[in-house]
Design a protein around this motif. Structure first.
Motif, PDB file in Angstrom:
ATOM      1  N   GLN A  47       0.832  -1.203   0.000  1.00  0.00           N
ATOM      2  CA  GLN A  47       0.000   0.000   0.000  1.00  0.00           C
ATOM      3  C   GLN A  47       0.869   1.256   0.000  1.00  0.00           C
ATOM      4  N   GLU A  48       1.974   1.234   0.770  1.00  0.00           N
ATOM      5  CA  GLU A  48       2.880   2.374   0.808  1.00  0.00           C
ATOM      6  C   GLU A  48       3.525   2.610  -0.565  1.00  0.00           C
ATOM      7  N   LEU A  49       3.895   1.515  -1.233  1.00  0.00           N
ATOM      8  CA  LEU A  49       4.479   1.636  -2.569  1.00  0.00           C
ATOM      9  C   LEU A  49       3.458   2.193  -3.560  1.00  0.00           C
ATOM     10  N   LYS A  50       2.207   1.734  -3.414  1.00  0.00           N
ATOM     11  CA  LYS A  50       1.139   2.229  -4.291  1.00  0.00           C
ATOM     12  C   LYS A  50       0.909   3.720  -4.076  1.00  0.00           C
ATOM     13  N   ASP A  51       0.881   4.138  -2.798  1.00  0.00           N
ATOM     14  CA  ASP A  51       0.687   5.558  -2.490  1.00  0.00           C
ATOM     15  C   ASP A  51       1.855   6.390  -3.005  1.00  0.00           C
ATOM     16  N   GLY A  52       3.066   5.849  -2.882  1.00  0.00           N
ATOM     17  CA  GLY A  52       4.236   6.566  -3.364  1.00  0.00           C
ATOM     18  C   GLY A  52       4.232   6.718  -4.871  1.00  0.00           C
ATOM     19  N   LYS A  53       3.788   5.668  -5.567  1.00  0.00           N
ATOM     20  CA  LYS A  53       3.703   5.724  -7.023  1.00  0.00           C
ATOM     21  C   LYS A  53       2.693   6.770  -7.474  1.00  0.00           C
ATOM     22  N   GLN A  54       1.562   6.848  -6.758  1.00  0.00           N
ATOM     23  CA  GLN A  54       0.543   7.834  -7.094  1.00  0.00           C
ATOM     24  C   GLN A  54       1.057   9.251  -6.856  1.00  0.00           C
ATOM     25  N   LEU A  55       1.902   9.416  -5.825  1.00  0.00           N
ATOM     26  CA  LEU A  55       2.451  10.731  -5.526  1.00  0.00           C
ATOM     27  C   LEU A  55       3.376  11.218  -6.644  1.00  0.00           C
ATOM     28  N   CYS A  56       4.023  10.263  -7.332  1.00  0.00           N
ATOM     29  CA  CYS A  56       4.979  10.622  -8.384  1.00  0.00           C
ATOM     30  C   CYS A  56       4.339  10.699  -9.772  1.00  0.00           C
ATOM     31  N   VAL A  57       3.064  10.353  -9.887  1.00  0.00           N
ATOM     32  CA  VAL A  57       2.420  10.355 -11.203  1.00  0.00           C
ATOM     33  C   VAL A  57       2.370  11.772 -11.753  1.00  0.00           C
ATOM     34  N   LYS A  58       2.478  11.893 -13.068  1.00  0.00           N
ATOM     35  CA  LYS A  58       2.527  13.209 -13.716  1.00  0.00           C
ATOM     36  C   LYS A  58       1.167  13.585 -14.292  1.00  0.00           C
ATOM     37  N   PRO A  59       0.894  14.875 -14.399  1.00  0.00           N
ATOM     38  CA  PRO A  59      -0.379  15.322 -14.990  1.00  0.00           C
ATOM     39  C   PRO A  59      -0.429  15.038 -16.486  1.00  0.00           C
ATOM     40  N   LYS A  60      -1.646  14.876 -17.002  1.00  0.00           N
ATOM     41  CA  LYS A  60      -1.850  14.618 -18.423  1.00  0.00           C
ATOM     42  C   LYS A  60      -2.813  15.660 -19.001  1.00  0.00           C
ATOM     43  N   PRO A  61      -2.625  16.023 -20.262  1.00  0.00           N
ATOM     44  CA  PRO A  61      -3.509  17.034 -20.868  1.00  0.00           C
ATOM     45  C   PRO A  61      -4.911  16.482 -21.093  1.00  0.00           C
ATOM     46  N   TYR A  62      -5.898  17.354 -20.940  1.00  0.00           N
ATOM     47  CA  TYR A  62      -7.295  16.970 -21.170  1.00  0.00           C
ATOM     48  C   TYR A  62      -7.896  17.798 -22.302  1.00  0.00           C
ATOM     49  N   LEU A  63      -7.886  19.121 -22.155  1.00  0.00           N
ATOM     50  CA  LEU A  63      -8.330  20.005 -23.237  1.00  0.00           C
ATOM     51  C   LEU A  63      -7.725  21.380 -23.024  1.00  0.00           C
ATOM     52  N   CYS A  64      -7.759  22.184 -24.065  1.00  0.00           N
ATOM     53  CA  CYS A  64      -7.217  23.543 -23.998  1.00  0.00           C
ATOM     54  C   CYS A  64      -8.317  24.546 -24.346  1.00  0.00           C
ATOM     55  N   VAL A  65      -8.413  25.587 -23.549  1.00  0.00           N
ATOM     56  CA  VAL A  65      -9.417  26.626 -23.731  1.00  0.00           C
ATOM     57  C   VAL A  65      -8.725  27.941 -24.081  1.00  0.00           C
ATOM     58  N   GLU A  66      -9.267  28.636 -25.072  1.00  0.00           N
ATOM     59  CA  GLU A  66      -8.747  29.951 -25.431  1.00  0.00           C
ATOM     60  C   GLU A  66      -9.773  31.019 -25.060  1.00  0.00           C
ATOM     61  N   THR A  67      -9.309  32.059 -24.371  1.00  0.00           N
ATOM     62  CA  THR A  67     -10.171  33.181 -24.026  1.00  0.00           C
ATOM     63  C   THR A  67      -9.312  34.441 -23.964  1.00  0.00           C
ATOM     64  N   LYS A  68      -9.859  35.512 -23.377  1.00  0.00           N
ATOM     65  CA  LYS A  68      -9.156  36.786 -23.347  1.00  0.00           C
ATOM     66  C   LYS A  68      -9.002  37.294 -21.912  1.00  0.00           C
ATOM     67  N   ILE A  69      -7.853  37.885 -21.633  1.00  0.00           N
ATOM     68  CA  ILE A  69      -7.695  38.703 -20.440  1.00  0.00           C
ATOM     69  C   ILE A  69      -8.171  40.105 -20.820  1.00  0.00           C
TER      70      ILE A  69
END
Length: 315
Positions: free
Chosen positions: A36-58
């Motif tokens: 369980q500790e190894l599983k939690d550690g692996k999840q802590l190191c997981v990287k983000p993945k792209p989902y979608l990109c939104v374009e708007t204005k400031i």
């Protein structure tokens, strides 16, 4: 401090003694605990993945285009219930310029389960986007346009830049306070309707030319770094389809007049974009129309024609 350190070492020693006792008295329970500790550690190191990109204005304080990369990241906890706040991680904004256009890119991450729910309900997806925009307004002290559109590409800029940004890895560490505020920061906003449901290597030309990291593919080059005109080379890009009109691969031919060796070309490819650079001569950045398999991507240089041919199978 000395007393505190001594107490901490004592607690650590006691913890290891407990583990030793557990390993002897109940090996199965000890095994489950370690797994369980190894599983939690692996999840802590997981990287983000792209989902979608939104374009708007400031809109305020100064009008500018902004791209919001909405990402999924297992390190972001799911909300406890439909009435609890939805955790969201907001990265550090980064400004870029390409040709005559200037724009800002900011990365925002949700738990994957939240985004899976959004796939089934457009209202939820709209709420998540509006929540991200609200967080950005509060974080940056800006006013955003309420209208937006989802781009054809899933991420603006390179994947490596996005991962480094959200995970708190910054090349520019001069502003330590800003880094500390953005590093692993979790902002919370409320959402009453969102429910819980739950590889991108890069390819460069021959190994001797590999740079190791994708880096930011659209990072602005300062005037002090450029002493000659860098041209955008002519190119042809096409999506090759099979007899049933199913897309198979992307083929890109780039003309590089005056270049007679592949060693002068630096090519970086991610799943969604591509950068070709020839020092002090050519630079080409493209958002790809389809997601590609970087591990199967190949590049060939036709010396007598000074043409670089890149073949990118689709994922």
């Amino acid at each position: 401090m000395k007393a505190s350190s001594k107490g901490l070492l004592t607690k650590i020693s006691q913890f290891w003694n407990l583990l030793d006792d557990l390993a002897e008295s109940d090996p199965e329970r000890y095994k489950n605990f370690i797994q369980q500790e190894l599983k939690d550690g692996k999840q802590l190191c997981v990287k983000p993945k792209p989902y979608l990109c939104v374009e708007t204005k400031i809109l305020k304080p100064k009008e500018k285009t902004i791209f919001i990369n909405l990402c999924q990241w297992e390190r972001i906890p799911a909300p406890q219930s439909t009435t609890h706040p939805v955790p969201i991680s907001v990265g550090r904004p980064q400004d870029f310029s390409q040709a005559s256009d200037a724009y800002t890119v900011i990365d925002v991450a949700y738990n994957p389960g939240i985004l899976q729910a959004a796939e089934k309900d457009q209202k939820i997806k709209d709420q998540l986007i509006k929540m991200a925009m609200q967080c950005i307004e509060e974080r940056l002290g800006v006013t955003l346009s309420h209208s937006y559109h989802v781009t054809k590409f899933r991420i603006k800029g390179s994947l490596q830049r996005m991962k480094d940004n959200l995970m708190g890895i910054h090349n520019n560490v001069t502003d330590l306070n800003e880094k500390m505020k953005t590093e692993h920061a979790l902002e919370k906003t409320r959402c009453s309707t969102v429910s819980q449901p739950s590889h991108i290597p890069q390819l460069l030309l021959p190994k001797k030319n590999v740079s190791g990291k994708a880096q930011c593919l659209i990072e602005e080059i300062s005037s002090t770094e450029i002493h000659v005109e860098v041209k955008k080379p002519a190119y042809q890009l096409k999506v090759v389809k099979d007899q049933h009109e199913k897309p198979l691969k992307i083929e890109l031919k780039v003309e590089l007049p005056g270049i007679n060796s592949v060693s002068l070309c630096d090519l970086s490819v991610s799943e969604v974009d591509l950068l070709i650079e020839v020092s002090e001569k050519y630079r080409l950045y493209l958002n790809l129309p389809e997601s590609v398999d970087t591990e199967m991507t190949t590049a060939k240089f036709v010396k007598d024609k000074s043409v670089l041919i890149i073949t990118m199978p689709l994922v």
